[in-house]
Design an enzyme around this catalytic site. Structure first.
Site, PDB file in Angstrom:
ATOM      1  N   HIS A 176       0.815  -1.221   0.000  1.00  0.00           N
ATOM      2  CA  HIS A 176       0.000   0.000   0.000  1.00  0.00           C
ATOM      3  C   HIS A 176       0.846   1.267   0.000  1.00  0.00           C
ATOM      4  CE1 HIS A 176      -3.774  -2.109   0.380  1.00  0.00           C
ATOM      5  NE2 HIS A 176      -3.372  -2.739   1.468  1.00  0.00           N
ATOM      6  N   ARG A 224       7.079  -6.127   3.469  1.00  0.00           N
ATOM      7  CA  ARG A 224       5.820  -6.725   3.017  1.00  0.00           C
ATOM      8  C   ARG A 224       5.751  -6.599   1.499  1.00  0.00           C
ATOM      9  NH1 ARG A 224      -0.290  -5.295   5.031  1.00  0.00           N
ATOM     10  NH2 ARG A 224       0.151  -3.269   4.052  1.00  0.00           N
ATOM     11  N   ASP A 272      16.546 -11.209  -3.019  1.00  0.00           N
ATOM     12  CA  ASP A 272      17.844 -10.907  -3.621  1.00  0.00           C
ATOM     13  C   ASP A 272      18.325  -9.503  -3.272  1.00  0.00           C
ATOM     14  OD1 ASP A 272      18.104 -13.401  -4.719  1.00  0.00           O
ATOM     15  OD2 ASP A 272      17.711 -12.800  -6.786  1.00  0.00           O
ATOM     16  N   GLU A 302      -6.073 -12.053   6.439  1.00  0.00           N
ATOM     17  CA  GLU A 302      -6.870 -10.839   6.318  1.00  0.00           C
ATOM     18  C   GLU A 302      -8.306 -11.109   5.882  1.00  0.00           C
ATOM     19  OE1 GLU A 302      -4.400  -7.366   4.777  1.00  0.00           O
ATOM     20  OE2 GLU A 302      -3.411  -9.078   3.809  1.00  0.00           O
ATOM     21  N   ASP A 342      -8.588  -5.340   6.477  1.00  0.00           N
ATOM     22  CA  ASP A 342      -9.191  -6.180   5.444  1.00  0.00           C
ATOM     23  C   ASP A 342     -10.069  -7.258   6.049  1.00  0.00           C
ATOM     24  OD1 ASP A 342      -8.425  -5.356   2.696  1.00  0.00           O
ATOM     25  OD2 ASP A 342      -6.409  -5.503   3.505  1.00  0.00           O
TER      26      ASP A 342
END
Length: 270
Positions: free
Chosen positions: A50, A75, A89, A154, A180
């Protein structure tokens, strides 16, 4: 020269004698990330779901916080193989994958973060910051020691499957997202509704019974303390953008007559 990587957040949670408190970095700014890193919080969530973050900005924020005694968790925007590979990576040792509602999804996420033969993570450590360009000896053989993987429940479906999700090998902990979840339960915007809180605590019980640490975001201090009492071991207690928003509103209300402002009432805490 041989290098070591920091202990993963999973190992820190397992060793911690108290709940670990974190701050959410949503601004996409390495400057703000460094400010948050120096605040004394246990961990930080660098958000790609987000927030206006891409690979380069995430790496800049990992650099910015690396000199401080706090642990970054990234996240990712979704449980997608290429994205997970690229973020690992970059040198992210701890990832959180949102919107996981079944054990099968959790198994797929665990595989994304694991090299063959047990997983599907693409091999490019010689080219990547994850192994410090092959300066971390034995990284390919011991990569699982250097990475921790968390998933986020969620949805109501995820709550029902919390025990099975938490039991998946390769998942180091489970995080609850009340926002959510409230929408999934037909209570959008009501993160502190008693039914939502009850669903979060139901998930906690299942996750803890599976031997994994349960976490949640709770910006209201009373809600955070209540969740800690219910067993939460890692809690997000604030976000950079929310701190700036509320702080700047306080400045305006302190110095400008209220009749001269047009600011709306702030929304319920995330």
């Amino acid at each position: 020269m041989p290098l070591r990587l920091d202990p993963t957040f999973g190992k820190q949670l397992a060793a911690a004698q108290r709940t670990l408190y974190g701050g959410w970095i949503c601004s996409g700014s390495p400057v703000v990330a460094e400010i948050m890193a120096g605040a004394g919080l246990d961990w930080l969530l660098i958000d790609m779901e987000h927030a206006p973050n891409g690979l380069q900005s995430v790496m800049a924020q990992l650099h910015a916080v690396s000199g401080y005694d706090t642990t970054p968790v990234v996240r990712v925007p979704a449980g997608e193989t290429t994205t997970v590979k690229q973020v690992l990576d970059l040198g992210a040792q701890n990832i959180l994958v949102p919107m996981v509602s079944t054990a099968q999804q959790a198994e797929e996420v665990a595989a994304m973060a694991t090299y063959p033969p047990h997983g599907v993570r693409g091999i490019g450590s010689a080219l990547a910051r994850s192994a410090r360009w092959n300066r971390v000896q034995g990284y390919l053989q011991e990569a699982e020691r250097h990475v921790s993987v968390f998933v986020q429940i969620e949805t109501a479906e995820g709550v029902a499957n919390a025990a099975e999700i938490a039991a998946v090998d390769g998942i180091d902990g489970v995080f609850l997202g009340p926002s959510d979840l409230s929408a999934s339960m037909g209570l959008i915007g009501q993160q502190t509704h008693p039914d939502v809180v009850a669903a979060v605590k139901e998930s906690f019980a299942a996750i803890i019974a599976a031997g994994k640490p349960a976490g949640v975001n709770a910006f209201d201090p009373e809600a955070a303390r209540d969740y800690v009492s219910a067993g939460a071991r890692w809690v997000l207690v604030g976000a950079d953008v929310a701190l700036v928003a509320r702080g700047s509103e306080k400045l305006a209300s302190t110095f400008i007559p209220q009749s001269s402002t047009s600011a709306a009432e702030p929304p319920e805490s995330y």
